[in-house]
Design an enzyme around this catalytic site. Structure first.
Site, PDB file in Angstrom:
ATOM      1  N   ARG A  43       0.859  -1.190   0.000  1.00  0.00           N
ATOM      2  CA  ARG A  43       0.000   0.000   0.000  1.00  0.00           C
ATOM      3  C   ARG A  43       0.891   1.235   0.000  1.00  0.00           C
ATOM      4  NH1 ARG A  43      -2.232   3.355   3.914  1.00  0.00           N
ATOM      5  NH2 ARG A  43      -4.346   4.114   3.536  1.00  0.00           N
ATOM      6  N   SER A 114     -13.028  -2.407   0.560  1.00  0.00           N
ATOM      7  CA  SER A 114     -13.364  -1.774   1.838  1.00  0.00           C
ATOM      8  C   SER A 114     -14.823  -1.347   1.801  1.00  0.00           C
ATOM      9  CB  SER A 114     -12.494  -0.536   2.068  1.00  0.00           C
ATOM     10  OG  SER A 114     -11.142  -0.900   2.118  1.00  0.00           O
ATOM     11  N   LYS A 143      -4.233   6.358   8.606  1.00  0.00           N
ATOM     12  CA  LYS A 143      -4.952   6.771   7.391  1.00  0.00           C
ATOM     13  C   LYS A 143      -5.593   8.129   7.664  1.00  0.00           C
ATOM     14  CE  LYS A 143      -8.820   5.141   4.504  1.00  0.00           C
ATOM     15  NZ  LYS A 143      -8.401   5.238   3.126  1.00  0.00           N
TER      16      LYS A 143
HETATM   17  N1  TZP Z   1      -8.110   1.693   6.414  1.00  0.00           N
HETATM   18  C1  TZP Z   1      -8.863   1.913   7.492  1.00  0.00           C
HETATM   19  S1  TZP Z   1      -7.914   2.238   8.857  1.00  0.00           S
HETATM   20  C2  TZP Z   1      -6.470   2.057   7.983  1.00  0.00           C
HETATM   21  C3  TZP Z   1      -6.770   1.758   6.666  1.00  0.00           C
HETATM   22  C4  TZP Z   1      -5.797   1.543   5.590  1.00  0.00           C
HETATM   23  C5  TZP Z   1      -5.123   2.226   8.593  1.00  0.00           C
HETATM   24  C6  TZP Z   1      -4.751   1.109   9.506  1.00  0.00           C
HETATM   25  O1  TZP Z   1      -3.462   1.306  10.037  1.00  0.00           O
HETATM   26  P1  TZP Z   1      -3.062   0.879  11.513  1.00  0.00           P
HETATM   27  O2  TZP Z   1      -1.674   1.458  11.675  1.00  0.00           O
HETATM   28  O3  TZP Z   1      -3.049  -0.609  11.579  1.00  0.00           O
HETATM   29  O4  TZP Z   1      -4.059   1.509  12.452  1.00  0.00           O
END
Ligand code: TZP
Ligand code: MG
Length: 217
Positions: A43, A114, A143
């Protein structure tokens, strides 16, 4: 694809791009694999992310590590990249290319989507999604444009409404709270920072593995 095999793959789903790392990405991925991750998503997005040939080169490097250890390699958003390097699958959100069009482009490759509501879940299933990513389950700083925290209730809602497609939770998941996501009805947990920024990515993955397997014993 075979649902049981897919559920095995989704158990400990590690996501990473170069800007999630404080150490070398290839090193982190290798340690995470040795610790027990079951699937990897590349990603590469957000601040300071790699572009063009640099992104492509990192994708190839990480893909070759996944191939060596027989870990499926999924690409986030970038369908062209996924097709060019023959990834094992793609993961898209609601703001990316139309789900049905992506399904048509990628053929049998794994397709993760998603979703944030029951309605989105139904249309993603119709369009050919293989699994859903649900989140953010817990607060996350990773994010920037994440939707409001959903907690565990959306996983429970989909299961109550007899949606049986495999589900992974995402957002703020760590070894302490991972079991709650599994208990709510998910098939796996997706994490970025809990592994990518851990002092020991190996140990972080091993601990998560232990927690996510508890309910299967
Ligand atoms: N989609 C929803 S939350 C997120 C994504 C890509 C980020 C998740 O990252 P982390 O560091 O595991 O909280
Ligand atoms: Mg996306």
């Amino acid at each position: 694809m075979n649902t049981l095999k897919l559920k095995e793959w989704l158990k400990l789903y590690f996501i990473m791009g170069s800007n999630n790392c404080t150490k070398n990405p290839a090193y982190i991925l290798t340690e995470a694999i040795k610790g027990g991750i079951t699937l990897f998503q590349f990603r590469e997005k957000g601040d300071h992310c790699l572009l063009g040939e640099h992104k492509y080169a990192l994708a190839r490097e990480l893909q070759s590590i996944c191939r060596e250890y027989k870990i499926p390699f999924i690409v986030n958003d970038d369908i062209d990249l996924a097709l060019a390097i023959q990834a094992d699958g793609v993961h898209i959100g609601q703001d990316d290319e139309d789900i049905q069009k992506v399904r048509n482009r990628i053929g049998n490759m794994l397709l993760g989507v998603s979703v944030h509501s029951y309605a989105e879940a139904l249309s993603a299933m119709d369009a050919g999604a293989d699994y859903f990513g649900l989140g953010p389950i817990f607060p996350t700083n990773t994010k920037k444009d994440a939707k409001p925290v959903q907690g565990l209730s959306f996983i429970q809602e989909l299961r109550r409404k007899r949606i049986h497609i495999p589900i992974v939770g995402i957002g703020g998941i760590n070894p302490q709270n991972a079991h709650l996501v599994m208990d709510a009805g998910a098939d796996g947990v997706s994490v970025i920072t809990a592994i990518s920024k851990a002092d020991s990515p190996y140990q972080a993955a091993a601990e998560l593995k232990l927690r996510t397997n508890l309910d299967y014993q």
